[in-house]
Design a protein around this motif. Structure first.
Motif, PDB file in Angstrom:
ATOM      1  N   SER A 199       0.826  -1.215   0.000  1.00 19.35           N
ATOM      2  CA  SER A 199       0.000   0.000   0.000  1.00 19.35           C
ATOM      3  C   SER A 199       0.855   1.258   0.000  1.00 19.35           C
ATOM      4  CB  SER A 199      -0.916   0.031   1.218  1.00 19.35           C
ATOM      5  OG  SER A 199      -1.852  -0.979   1.162  1.00 19.35           O
ATOM      6  N   ILE A 200       1.912   1.254   0.786  1.00 20.46           N
ATOM      7  CA  ILE A 200       2.812   2.411   0.821  1.00 20.46           C
ATOM      8  C   ILE A 200       3.470   2.591  -0.543  1.00 20.46           C
ATOM      9  CG2 ILE A 200       4.981   3.291   1.794  1.00 20.46           C
ATOM     10  CD1 ILE A 200       4.097   2.054   4.461  1.00 20.46           C
ATOM     11  N   VAL A 201       3.968   1.510  -1.123  1.00 19.07           N
ATOM     12  CA  VAL A 201       4.589   1.591  -2.450  1.00 19.07           C
ATOM     13  C   VAL A 201       3.568   2.060  -3.481  1.00 19.07           C
ATOM     14  CG1 VAL A 201       5.643   0.224  -4.296  1.00 19.07           C
ATOM     15  CG2 VAL A 201       6.360  -0.114  -1.915  1.00 19.07           C
ATOM     16  N   PHE A 202       2.366   1.535  -3.416  1.00 18.02           N
ATOM     17  CA  PHE A 202       1.316   1.925  -4.360  1.00 18.02           C
ATOM     18  C   PHE A 202       0.998   3.405  -4.233  1.00 18.02           C
ATOM     19  CE2 PHE A 202      -3.134   2.582  -5.495  1.00 18.02           C
ATOM     20  CZ  PHE A 202      -3.167   2.021  -6.765  1.00 18.02           C
ATOM     21  N   ASN A 203       0.887   3.913  -3.013  1.00 17.48           N
ATOM     22  CA  ASN A 203       0.586   5.333  -2.812  1.00 17.48           C
ATOM     23  C   ASN A 203       1.730   6.220  -3.289  1.00 17.48           C
ATOM     24  OD1 ASN A 203      -2.029   5.170  -1.806  1.00 17.48           O
ATOM     25  ND2 ASN A 203      -1.278   4.655   0.224  1.00 17.48           N
ATOM     26  N   MET A 204       2.970   5.790  -3.091  1.00 16.93           N
ATOM     27  CA  MET A 204       4.104   6.555  -3.607  1.00 16.93           C
ATOM     28  C   MET A 204       4.081   6.558  -5.135  1.00 16.93           C
ATOM     29  SD  MET A 204       7.031   5.572  -0.747  1.00 16.93           S
ATOM     30  CE  MET A 204       8.068   4.890  -1.943  1.00 16.93           C
ATOM     31  N   TRP A 205       3.747   5.440  -5.743  1.00 16.17           N
ATOM     32  CA  TRP A 205       3.653   5.346  -7.194  1.00 16.17           C
ATOM     33  C   TRP A 205       2.517   6.232  -7.699  1.00 16.17           C
ATOM     34  CZ3 TRP A 205      -0.198   3.229 -10.401  1.00 16.17           C
ATOM     35  CH2 TRP A 205       0.167   3.075 -11.736  1.00 16.17           C
ATOM     36  N   GLN A 206       1.426   6.263  -6.966  1.00 14.84           N
ATOM     37  CA  GLN A 206       0.275   7.085  -7.349  1.00 14.84           C
ATOM     38  C   GLN A 206       0.634   8.567  -7.332  1.00 14.84           C
ATOM     39  OE1 GLN A 206      -3.102   6.528  -4.826  1.00 14.84           O
ATOM     40  NE2 GLN A 206      -4.278   8.155  -5.766  1.00 14.84           N
TER      41      GLN A 206
END
Length: 136
Positions: free
Chosen positions: A60-67
């Protein structure tokens, strides 16, 4: 307005899952399940059940950073909803396998699989209903 829709979305899912659990525990004659508790079958299930949320949190953290870096994507909320559903499906599949393999009541894993399927249907139906303006 968005917060009201989000609250209505989660309340609707909670109510529908509560009703589903009440009906299915009577029909299938399985042990009454608490919605907010972890139902571990054995120690292996407890270990796997501890690893899955940690992986979900990290992804989730990686996904939010990617977003944040790729904000040009239109339906990013759909990707995150899909990601959350994948997490719930994996969790339910692990639980169903452990119940099938180790539980004393053989109907527990069928209940878990039916609960997972019902939850996916309810989430998609509620998301389409409440957030139809955002999902087009």
């Amino acid at each position: 307005m968005v917060w009201a829709k989000a609250i209505l979305f989660f309340v609707s899912i909670f109510i529908l899952m509560f009703i589903f659990n009440k009906i299915m525990t009577r029909v299938m004659k399985v042990e009454k399940k608490n919605i907010f508790s972890n139902r571990y079958v054995n120690d292996l299930h407890k270990k796997i059940g501890g690893i899955l949320p940690i992986m979900f949190f990290i992804i989730s953290i990686v996904f939010n950073m990617w977003q944040i870096e790729h904000s040009e994507f239109e339906n990013i909320s759909l990707y995150f909803l899909g990601f959350v559903i994948i997490f719930f499906v994996l969790d339910a599949l692990v639980r169903a396998f452990m119940e099938w393999k180790y539980a004393t009541n053989r109907m527990d894993y069928i209940y878990t699989l039916s609960e997972m399927l019902f939850m996916i249907i309810v989430i998609f139906a509620c998301a389409k209903t409440y957030f139809s303006g955002f999902m087009n």
